[in-house]
Design a protein around this motif. Structure first.
Motif, PDB file in Angstrom:
ATOM      1  N   LEU A   1      -9.223 -15.352   0.172  1.00  8.72           N
ATOM      2  CA  LEU A   1      -9.151 -14.341   1.244  1.00  8.72           C
ATOM      3  C   LEU A   1      -9.153 -12.937   0.647  1.00  8.72           C
ATOM      4  N   LEU A   2      -8.498 -12.805  -0.491  1.00  7.35           N
ATOM      5  CA  LEU A   2      -8.446 -11.505  -1.151  1.00  7.35           C
ATOM      6  C   LEU A   2      -9.843 -11.101  -1.639  1.00  7.35           C
ATOM      7  N   ALA A   3     -10.538 -12.066  -2.246  1.00  8.44           N
ATOM      8  CA  ALA A   3     -11.880 -11.768  -2.759  1.00  8.44           C
ATOM      9  C   ALA A   3     -12.833 -11.413  -1.627  1.00  8.44           C
ATOM     10  N   ALA A   4     -12.622 -12.022  -0.447  1.00  7.39           N
ATOM     11  CA  ALA A   4     -13.507 -11.747   0.696  1.00  7.39           C
ATOM     12  C   ALA A   4     -13.085 -10.488   1.452  1.00  7.39           C
ATOM     13  N   GLY A   5     -12.031  -9.834   0.980  1.00  3.11           N
ATOM     14  CA  GLY A   5     -11.577  -8.606   1.642  1.00  3.11           C
ATOM     15  C   GLY A   5     -10.889  -8.863   2.971  1.00  3.11           C
ATOM     16  N   LEU A   6     -10.397 -10.075   3.176  1.00  4.59           N
ATOM     17  CA  LEU A   6      -9.811 -10.422   4.478  1.00  4.59           C
ATOM     18  C   LEU A   6      -8.301 -10.230   4.534  1.00  4.59           C
ATOM     19  N   ILE A   7      -7.681 -10.085   3.372  1.00  2.68           N
ATOM     20  CA  ILE A   7      -6.234  -9.769   3.362  1.00  2.68           C
ATOM     21  C   ILE A   7      -6.001  -8.664   2.335  1.00  2.68           C
ATOM     22  N   PRO A   8      -4.913  -7.907   2.511  1.00  2.00           N
ATOM     23  CA  PRO A   8      -4.554  -6.928   1.484  1.00  2.00           C
ATOM     24  C   PRO A   8      -3.917  -7.641   0.282  1.00  2.00           C
ATOM     25  N   ASP A   9      -3.818  -6.949  -0.824  1.00  4.60           N
ATOM     26  CA  ASP A   9      -3.232  -7.541  -2.031  1.00  4.60           C
ATOM     27  C   ASP A   9      -1.767  -7.894  -1.766  1.00  4.60           C
ATOM     28  N   PRO A  10      -1.422  -9.180  -1.845  1.00  4.09           N
ATOM     29  CA  PRO A  10      -0.051  -9.599  -1.524  1.00  4.09           C
ATOM     30  C   PRO A  10       0.997  -9.006  -2.466  1.00  4.09           C
ATOM     31  N   TYR A  11       0.574  -8.495  -3.621  1.00  7.54           N
ATOM     32  CA  TYR A  11       1.535  -7.965  -4.590  1.00  7.54           C
ATOM     33  C   TYR A  11       1.885  -6.499  -4.314  1.00  7.54           C
ATOM     34  N   LEU A  12       1.204  -5.882  -3.361  1.00  9.90           N
ATOM     35  CA  LEU A  12       1.429  -4.456  -3.136  1.00  9.90           C
ATOM     36  C   LEU A  12       2.369  -4.227  -1.951  1.00  9.90           C
TER      37      LEU A  12
ATOM     38  N   GLY B   1       9.821  -0.400  -0.118  1.00  7.53           N
ATOM     39  CA  GLY B   1       8.938  -1.104  -1.060  1.00  7.53           C
ATOM     40  C   GLY B   1       9.690  -1.567  -2.302  1.00  7.53           C
ATOM     41  N   MET B   2      10.586  -0.720  -2.800  1.00  3.39           N
ATOM     42  CA  MET B   2      11.369  -1.107  -3.980  1.00  3.39           C
ATOM     43  C   MET B   2      12.237  -2.324  -3.654  1.00  3.39           C
ATOM     44  N   LEU B   3      12.825  -2.321  -2.468  1.00  7.98           N
ATOM     45  CA  LEU B   3      13.698  -3.448  -2.106  1.00  7.98           C
ATOM     46  C   LEU B   3      12.888  -4.729  -1.888  1.00  7.98           C
ATOM     47  N   ALA B   4      11.647  -4.570  -1.410  1.00 16.61           N
ATOM     48  CA  ALA B   4      10.787  -5.750  -1.253  1.00 16.61           C
ATOM     49  C   ALA B   4      10.387  -6.328  -2.614  1.00 16.61           C
TER      50      ALA B   4
ATOM     51  N   ALA C   1       7.148   2.004 -15.395  1.00 14.77           N
ATOM     52  CA  ALA C   1       6.952   2.978 -14.318  1.00 14.77           C
ATOM     53  C   ALA C   1       5.559   2.859 -13.710  1.00 14.77           C
ATOM     54  N   SER C   2       4.538   2.660 -14.551  1.00 15.53           N
ATOM     55  CA  SER C   2       3.186   2.614 -13.994  1.00 15.53           C
ATOM     56  C   SER C   2       2.992   1.360 -13.148  1.00 15.53           C
ATOM     57  N   THR C   3       3.653   0.277 -13.516  1.00 10.40           N
ATOM     58  CA  THR C   3       3.593  -0.956 -12.723  1.00 10.40           C
ATOM     59  C   THR C   3       4.255  -0.720 -11.363  1.00 10.40           C
ATOM     60  N   MET C   4       5.409  -0.050 -11.421  1.00  9.89           N
ATOM     61  CA  MET C   4       6.176   0.237 -10.213  1.00  9.89           C
ATOM     62  C   MET C   4       5.368   1.122  -9.256  1.00  9.89           C
ATOM     63  N   HIS C   5       4.791   2.178  -9.802  1.00  3.31           N
ATOM     64  CA  HIS C   5       4.063   3.120  -8.936  1.00  3.31           C
ATOM     65  C   HIS C   5       2.727   2.546  -8.468  1.00  3.31           C
ATOM     66  N   ARG C   6       2.150   1.658  -9.269  1.00  2.00           N
ATOM     67  CA  ARG C   6       0.899   1.025  -8.836  1.00  2.00           C
ATOM     68  C   ARG C   6       1.145   0.100  -7.647  1.00  2.00           C
ATOM     69  N   SER C   7       2.289  -0.565  -7.660  1.00  2.00           N
ATOM     70  CA  SER C   7       2.493  -1.621  -6.673  1.00  2.00           C
ATOM     71  C   SER C   7       3.256  -1.138  -5.433  1.00  2.00           C
ATOM     72  N   ILE C   8       3.885   0.020  -5.525  1.00  2.00           N
ATOM     73  CA  ILE C   8       4.649   0.526  -4.375  1.00  2.00           C
ATOM     74  C   ILE C   8       4.191   1.949  -4.109  1.00  2.00           C
ATOM     75  N   SER C   9       3.608   2.166  -2.904  1.00  2.00           N
ATOM     76  CA  SER C   9       2.900   3.431  -2.709  1.00  2.00           C
ATOM     77  C   SER C   9       3.750   4.533  -2.084  1.00  2.00           C
TER      78      SER C   9
ATOM     79  N   THR D   1      12.071   6.138  -4.108  1.00  2.00           N
ATOM     80  CA  THR D   1      13.477   6.164  -4.521  1.00  2.00           C
ATOM     81  C   THR D   1      13.868   4.730  -4.890  1.00  2.00           C
ATOM     82  N   PRO D   2      14.988   4.572  -5.586  1.00  2.00           N
ATOM     83  CA  PRO D   2      15.387   3.207  -5.969  1.00  2.00           C
ATOM     84  C   PRO D   2      15.605   2.300  -4.764  1.00  2.00           C
TER      85      PRO D   2
END
Ligand code: BMA
Length: 829
Positions: free
Chosen positions: A42-53, A548-551, A530-538, A543-544
């Motif tokens: 589904l991700l490759a077909a663009g039908l869902i957003p990235d579940p990790y974000l 998104g951080m709590l998720a 930090a770059s992993t954190m900022h990449r995955s939480i927009s 803040t801590p």
């Protein structure tokens, strides 16, 4: 005719046959990748957003409740073979397979393969193959409801279906319940017979390697195999054969290989591997099947004998008792088809570079791919493999029981050729859970009462399967376990120990309350790079406690535990305002220091304690967790502390009788001795007292020296430290008070940058003590990597940080980006 194996991984599509109300409209026939799962399609077909974000995980739970149809077609022409089989190496999980409209198999176990005879259903020309996956949640819940609930550390019903448990969510992992053809599928055709299991039982006799190769064949049931078959095994020039009389399906071959080179963990020797070639031939000498396995000659035993303390837990490799430095391994991605051989190689290299030589494949995950074990063989990493049971009571009734036994037999046979495989372990925390959690509490509605909970697997069935299928390999019923059902499973003096009150309830200095025989789990949380954190939480500003951080923090009260754990050690800004960068620095430093503290303590008790296995090496997605390497593969400060505290030569201060002693630990295969100079210095560099002693350590041993009172007694404990240095450059520091109480000078660091291409040298010097100087290379460039990232710089000294960063860097930017910082940035401000 020899076996032909034709891959059927192409041309697949997937469609949602039925789903919950929350499922969106989807097109039919979405292109599907095999091996793979619905999520990645589904991700490759663009039908869902990235579940990790961000919080996407929560919006995608419908996928795990859907019924999914996979379909492909393939052409087939009869090749004259007598037998045609479909081999699904892995189906995730509740699957019905149909060929040309006829149901041919019903499956409900992700952890095993399915070989399905299909001769009568194949058609000349086009064939249609379908696999329908029923929702695994509903399957497991239905079984749970009919058999009665059993205790489980998590609310999901993972103990009622044979599927990777952490896929239902864990305290470091998202709930992304997958479905799909997660391993290769092929059509195999053959006549007369093929090799089934090939199991080399390896021994060492003097300088010879010995092999008993246990061979099982499958033969064509419909044909009369009237003539004898021959199996031949060869290692180089050494070869032997065995004749299987007509009708017989198993045999064995003995080989003796002279003057073998022994396989060792990477820090103790080399990893010579030998190609074992096994050929099955018919009575005319024509080849029917062939198998190559790479084996290694070594002995690995587990010494669990009783001693004056209790009972040991010591790995003995080629006769040498070793102190194990290891880490727990979880699935490196929620979607296993993304875990390529290259990615595994990189992750295992990170473990090796952190001076680890054992990985424990944890029971809430999976039996890893063949690549994983082959890489551990090649690179010299011992593997401790759990059977797949974690943190729950498991029913021993059908249908789970037969699935458990089938998956165990299959995977033990698959993995046993690997020289890296050091032991089988029955379960993760289930024996402990039975003893200490609420399982036996009959007042609780879900207590186990008189029902089964898995004991039959751990104490009877699994050891019997290991003894039969993989004779000679060590088996232990669980982690933790004390070696005897009469002794508490997490006893300090017996067997394996998990330490979890540190982190959950008490300060990390309480690691010193324990001198276990072997610590199989202990860990401390910290945020990802930090770059992993900022990449995955927009969210911005982040803040801590941003949603998104709590998720991306799955531990119970995880953020609270982080703050409460750091407060006794590290200074928070005086105004109480902990922004995301300060929080990130402090929490990563505290994670690193907690584990450094624990490992130095455990290693200094070498002899009584013979191993530390950190919880956990890796992550499966971007998350705040106990991992040393984050979900994007970036090293946290913990990784550097792990590397330093696991160095074969360790120098450390440990409490003696009232005053600190210097302990040397030598895990190298050669002796280590020399002078140790110990100085008490002020943070401005003034030497206040000094002592020189001598440490003499044999290979694989430890020693300690006491210190005179004037050296160990501080005039101002907040402004002095002890420094021990060996001639060979090993160094240990001792502070008299926690970092938060240190009287640090807020003078700025002196920083110099020199760059040649991508290679940057950052020289940092300080006229006074600079504590916890951290260099976060990923804040300069997402691919930046630093050779060192966490050091304390002594007064008047300088440290050269080497980094690889793919752009040019200036001094100002190092500071403004918060890539380079130290504790005085926060202290007292
Ligand atoms: C242990 C592990 C995992 C868990 C970890 C951290 O219990 O076996 O189940 O992720 O602790 O809580």
């Amino acid at each position: 005719m020899p076996v032909t194996r034709r891959s059927l991984t192409s041309g697949w599509t997937v469609s949602l046959s039925s789903g919950p109300a929350s499922a969106p409209e989807l097109p039919d026939g979405i292109p599907a990748t095999v091996p793979g799962v619905v999520h990645t399609d589904l991700l490759a077909a663009g039908l869902i957003p990235d579940p990790y974000l961000d919080e996407n995980e929560q919006a995608l739970t419908w996928i795990g409740h859907g019924k999914w149809l996979y379909r492909t077609t393939f052409d087939w022409d009869h090749d004259g073979s007598a037998v045609q089989e479909l081999l699904f190496e892995g189906l995730d999980t509740v699957a019905a397979v149909a060929l040309n409209g006829t149901g041919i198999a019903n499956c409900a176990n992700q952890h095993r393969s399915y070989r399905i005879p299909v001769g009568e259903h194949l058609r000349t020309g086009s064939n249609e193959l379908e696999v329908v996956f029923d929702p695994v949640w509903e399957y497991a819940e239905a079984l749970r409801d009919s058999q009665g609930d059993l205790p489980n550390a998590y609310p999901s019903p993972f103990n009622f279906v044979r599927k990777m448990a952490c896929n239902f969510g864990w305290d470091w992992g998202p709930q992304l319940v997958t479905a799909g053809i997660w391993k290769p599928v092929s059509l195999q055709t053959w006549s007369v017979a093929r090799l089934d299991r090939v199991r080399p039982v390896v021994g060492v006799d003097g300088t010879d390697g010995t092999l008993e190769i246990l061979i099982d064949i499958a033969s064509d049931a419909s044909a009369q195999v009237a003539a004898d078959l021959t199996v031949t095994a060869a290692i180089g020039e050494v070869t032997a054969s065995s004749v299987l009389a007509a009708g017989s399906t198993s045999g064995s071959i003995q080989l003796r290989v002279p003057d073998v080179a022994l396989w060792w963990p990477h820090d103790l020797g080399a990893q010579p591997l030998y190609d074992l070639m096994v050929t099955l031939t018919d009575s005319t000498g024509a080849e029917l099947d062939f198998r190559r396995q790479r084996i290694g000659f070594r002995t690995i035993t587990l010494d669990t004998s009783a001693d004056e303390i209790g009972s040991a837990f010591t790995f003995v490799v080629n006769g040498e008792p070793i102190f194990v430095r290891g880490a727990n391994w979880i699935p490196d991605d929620c979607f296993p088809s993304r875990i390529t051989r290259d990615r595994l190689a990189g992750r295992i290299d990170q473990a090796i570079a952190a001076n680890l030589h054992l990985l424990r494949v944890w029971g809430g995950g999976m039996f890893e791919s063949d690549d994983f074990y082959a890489l551990c063989d090649e690179k010299g990493v011992l593997v401790w493999q759990d059977f797949l049971f974690a943190c729950a009571a498991y029913p021993e009734e059908e249908p789970i029981r037969r699935e458990v036994l089938a998956e165990a037999r299959e995977n033990v046979a698959r993995l046993m050729p690997h020289p890296s495989l050091a032991m089988w372990n029955g379960c993760n925390e289930n024996i402990w859970g039975h003893e200490d959690w609420t399982w036996k509490d009959r007042s609780w509605k879900d207590s186990i009462g008189d029902r089964t909970w898995g004991a039959g697997y751990y104490f009877t069935e699994l050891p019997a399967i290991v003894a039969e299928v993989d004779p000679g390999r060590a088996y232990y019923p669980g982690s933790p376990y004390s070696g005897s059902r009469g002794i508490h499973p997490n006893d300090d003096h017996h067997g394996l120990k998990h330490i979890w009150d540190v982190w959950n309830d008490v300060d990390y200095t309480h690691y010193r309350d324990y001198v276990p025989r072997f610590v199989a789990e202990f860990g401390y949380q910290g945020p990802p790079a930090a770059s992993t954190m900022h990449r995955s939480i927009s969210e911005r500003p982040l803040t801590p406690t941003s949603p998104g951080m709590l998720a991306h923090q799955k531990a119970e009260d995880g953020n609270g535990k982080l703050i409460r754990g750091a407060a006794p050690h590290l200074p928070f800004p005086a105004n109480g305002d902990l922004d995301i960068d300060d929080w990130h620095y402090l929490m990563q430093v505290n994670q690193a220091e907690a584990i450094r503290f624990g490992i130095e303590h455990f290693r200094s008790n070498r002899g009584t304690c013979m191993g530390t296995v950190l919880w956990q090496l890796n992550d499966c997605w971007p998350v705040t967790s106990w991992a040393a390497v984050d979900g994007d593969g970036r090293r946290k400060l913990l990784w550097y502390a792990l590397r330093d505290s696991c160095a074969p030569h360790l120098l450390t201060f440990q409490p003696g009788d009232g005053s600190p002693r210097v302990v040397g630990v030598n895990d190298a295969p050669t002796s280590w001795h020399g002078e140790v100079r110990v100085q008490r210095i002020r943070f401005d560099g003034t030497v206040l007292a000094q002592h020189t002693g001598r440490l003499v350590m044999d290979r694989l041993s430890s020693a300690s020296i006491g210190l005179p009172a004037d050296v160990v007694t501080a005039a101002n404990p907040a402004a002095e430290l002890l420094v021990a240095t060996t001639e060979s450059g090993a160094r240990a520091l001792h502070f008299f008070v926690p970092d938060v109480q240190l009287e640090l000078d807020r003078a700025e660091l002196d920083i110099d940058v020199s760059q040649t291409g991508d290679t940057v040298e950052v020289t940092v010097s300080s006229p006074t003590l600079a504590r916890h100087v951290a260099l976060f290379a990923d804040r300069l460039h997402p691919d930046g990597v630093a050779l060192d990232a966490l050091v304390t710089i002594l007064p008047g000294e300088s440290h050269v940080f080497e980094l690889t960063v793919a752009r040019s860097i200036g001094v100002d930017e190092l500071v403004s980006s918060k890539a380079l910082r130290h504790l005085a940035d926060l202290a007292g401000g």
